[in-house]
Design a protein around this motif. Structure first.
Motif: not given
Length: 695
Positions: A122-128
């Protein structure tokens, strides 16, 4: 070898060994006690006691094994399947840890690990997310632009497989079925002009070179003006490492060529009908003047002036018309050395030696057709002639192509007959005369001294070869994985991500094909390069030629009235076989669907010998045989929702099976099953559950 067995089976073998060991120890102990006692009358008592104790031991071990299997081994296997699904298939649903309540902290630790993984995702998805949104908007604008471009655009891999096509190209290719990704271009276009242009571009050292050509569709007899440009910098392909793909832009010139040919025929007839009366009139005036038949000198001079002017005007207009005609046709700039080399290649199988002398020229011509014409002329002139020489030299603003030989000259009548015959280049309407008309030129024979003769073919436009100016940058760039996709004819050794899949499902009149049940609907989707191609769908009703039972209609919603005008299984089977050509078939409970298809192979005229994967068996490989492997259970475990209105429809179940299959692929790879052969060997271990259809 034991590490290849499942955990539950290894646990079972452990308890079997424990039971055997206990029984052996009991037997040895009783035997030693009996020997020490030394009383033969007690033998029956020892045997009875040993048997009773053995059954008690076996019962206790079986009971302990059952508890261990239910509460330890089976929950571990289920927990492992759930962890892999959440690790590799991106399943977001929380794991049910109730079955693993006797495993201590293992289940909470697994849940914590998967939750941490989910949080990281989820954190990676929010970052990109912001960058993805921007790129998606640009991609949408680019796709809209390409779909509205008024020319067909095809992107092809080095082995001429389709990687991209826009909407306009679908209509231009003229096939009954829409083109498909990863299909051969030559299913839709004749190959000879395209292969010639591709080979010529590979040989040039100019990475920005383009080739104009004319090609024809295999269906509909469309004539297309095309431009080919290589995609990759040729320096990257040095040393034979790889060949580049190419982009092909297409424009339909069928109607234009037909209208132009009609106008050309009219103009040729006009000039021909004017030239002859003008020449005759000029000759008649000359005769009248010589015989002094009532013409005064001023009148004679005036008539001669007018007739001469008329003749010159007709010849001048005809010359200008020929020049304009040559400019209208889509001709490309071709190196003279490429032409002579291509002619030598075509003549090599005929064992005809051809000596070439070529100036460093670039000619404006259709290289493919000129090469075919020259090769045909040499082949037809070869009997009785030898020492063929081909020369291309500068001739004013154009070039002169001469073909000479040692031997008798060629009669004009024989040359005309050759020019009227097809060149045998894949299109029967391409003759030597049409090639000459295309280039607004003529071909004539000439005698030469020392027992030689030649043919002369002038081209109107040529220039000396020199460096090209710096090209204008092209702003549209795409990176497609299919361009570098390696292909392996051995399916067993091919990686799973390199295969093309067709996922399909059928709806039937019943469950017993051997008793006359038939297919009423077939649906399929294609998976190419690891993704489902949304617009490449096969979905059609089938006339079963029998009544559909009401109970079956209640399941899939297909009634007799819906299939009365549908095609039969023979036609649909051929279309489906073509749709699945070169792909691995994927189905849920494949033996059921394949039995319906294979019993009609004779009428269809095709054999369904495709490699096959069954998602039932793949589910057993990943989640174990003890789980339920219905489509509903599998999609539920993988977090896939089937809309209620789509369940038990061929296309709805097909899409659900395809999405489940795509989520199973990374899990299989994570378990070390990388190739099709790896997966096949693994699923065959579950033959008790379902029969594998791969021979």
């Amino acid at each position: 070898m034991i590490h290849r067995l499942s955990l539950r089976f290894r646990v079972f073998l452990f308890f079997v060994a424990l039971a055997v060991g206990n029984c052996a120890a009991l037997t040895v102990g009783l035997f030693l006690g009996y020997q020490r006692l030394g009383n033969p009358d007690d033998l029956n008592a020892f045997i009875s006691g040993g048997v009773a104790a053995g059954f008690v031991i076996l019962g206790l071990i079986t009971w302990v094994w059952y508890l261990f299997d239910i509460n330890v081994a089976k929950p571990i296997e289920r927990l492992a399947g759930g962890i892999r699904a959440r690790t590799h298939a991106d399943v977001a649903a929380e794991m049910d840890h109730t079955p693993a309540r006797y495993l201590g902290d293992l289940a909470p630790a697994a849940m914590a690990a998967t939750q941490h993984l989910s949080d990281a995702r989820n954190a990676l998805a929010e970052a990109v997310a912001r960058e993805t949104t921007r790129l998606a908007a640009e991609k949408e604008r680019l796709e809209t632009l390409l779909s509205d471009v008024p020319v067909g655009v095809l992107l092809c891999s080095p082995d001429h497989q389709l990687v991209f096509y826009n909407g306009h190209a679908v209509g231009l290719l003229g096939s009954l079925d829409a083109p498909g990704l990863d299909r051969r271009l030559f299913d839709y276009l004749h190959d000879a002009p395209i292969l010639h242009a591709y080979a010529r571009l590979l040989e040039t050292d100019d990475p920005d070179a383009a080739s104009d050509l004319l090609c024809a569709s295999t269906a509909g007899s469309r004539v297309l003006a095309a431009r080919m440009r290589l995609l990759t910098d040729l320096s990257a392909c040095a040393g034979g490492q790889a060949r580049p793909g190419y982009v092909l832009t297409l424009r339909d010139v069928t109607a234009d060529l037909a209208a132009h040919a009609t106008r050309e025929a009219l103009m040729d007839e006009l000039f021909d009908r004017l030239r002859r009366p003008a020449a005759n009139l000029q000759a008649m005036i000359g005769v009248l003047s010589e015989q002094q038949v009532g013409l005064t000198e001023p009148l004679d001079r005036a008539l001669r002036t007018e007739v001469t002017g008329l003749t010159q005007a007709i010849n001048d207009l005809a010359h200008r018309h020929d020049a304009a005609r040559a400019d209208w046709w889509p001709l490309s700039m071709t190196r003279a050395t490429d032409l002579t080399a291509a002619v030598q290649v075509l003549l090599a199988p005929e064992d005809i030696a051809l000596h070439c002398h070529t100036s460093d020229l670039i000619l404006r011509c259709d290289g493919f057709e000129i090469v075919a014409l020259l090769a045909a002329l040499v082949t037809r002139a070869a009997p009785g002639r030898s020492d063929f020489r081909l020369e291309i030299a500068e001739d004013g603003a154009g070039a002169l192509i001469t073909l000479d030989w040692a031997g008798p000259p060629l009669p004009v009548s024989e040359l005309d007959r050759w020019l009227a015959a097809p060149l045998q280049v894949g299109m029967a309407d391409v003759t030597g005369r049409t090639v000459l008309s295309l280039h607004a030129t003529e071909l004539w024979p000439e005698p030469r001294p020392h027992g030689r003769a030649r043919l002369c073919l002038p081209l109107r436009e040529a220039r000396l070869a020199h460096g090209r100016p710096a090209p204008i940058p092209r702003g549209v760039v795409y990176d497609f994985d299919l361009l570098s996709k390696s292909r392996n004819a051995e399916v067993l050794n091919t990686r799973l991500e390199d295969l093309t899949y067709v996922v399909f499902d059928t709806e039937t009149t019943g469950l017993l094909p051997s008793e006359g049940d038939e297919i009423v609907q077939i649906a399929a989707v294609r998976i190419v390069n690891g993704r489902r191609v949304g617009k490449e769908v096969f979905d059609t009703l089938v006339n079963p030629r029998r009544t559909i039972p009401p109970a079956s209609t209640q399941v899939h919603g297909i009634s007799d009235a819906m299939v009365v005008d549908a095609p039969g299984i023979e036609e649909v089977g051929r279309r489906f076989h073509k749709f699945a050509e070169g792909a691995v078939l994927v189905a849920h409970n494949a033996p059921f669907d394949m039995e319906f298809l294979r019993r009609h192979e004779l009428g269809i005229g095709r054999v369904f010998d495709h490699p096959i994967l069954d998602t039932v068996l793949l589910s057993a490989v990943i989640f174990g045989q003890s789980e339920s492997h219905s489509l509903d259970a599998l999609t539920h475990r993988l977090g896939i929702t089937i809309p209620e209105e789509a369940r038990h429809t061929a296309i709805g179940d097909t899409v659900a099976t395809a999405d489940a299959f795509l989520k199973l692929l990374p899990v299989l790879k994570a378990r070390g099953h990388v190739t099709f052969g790896d997966v096949l060997a693994e699923v065959r271990k579950h033959g008790r559950l379902l029969r594998d259809l791969n021979i």
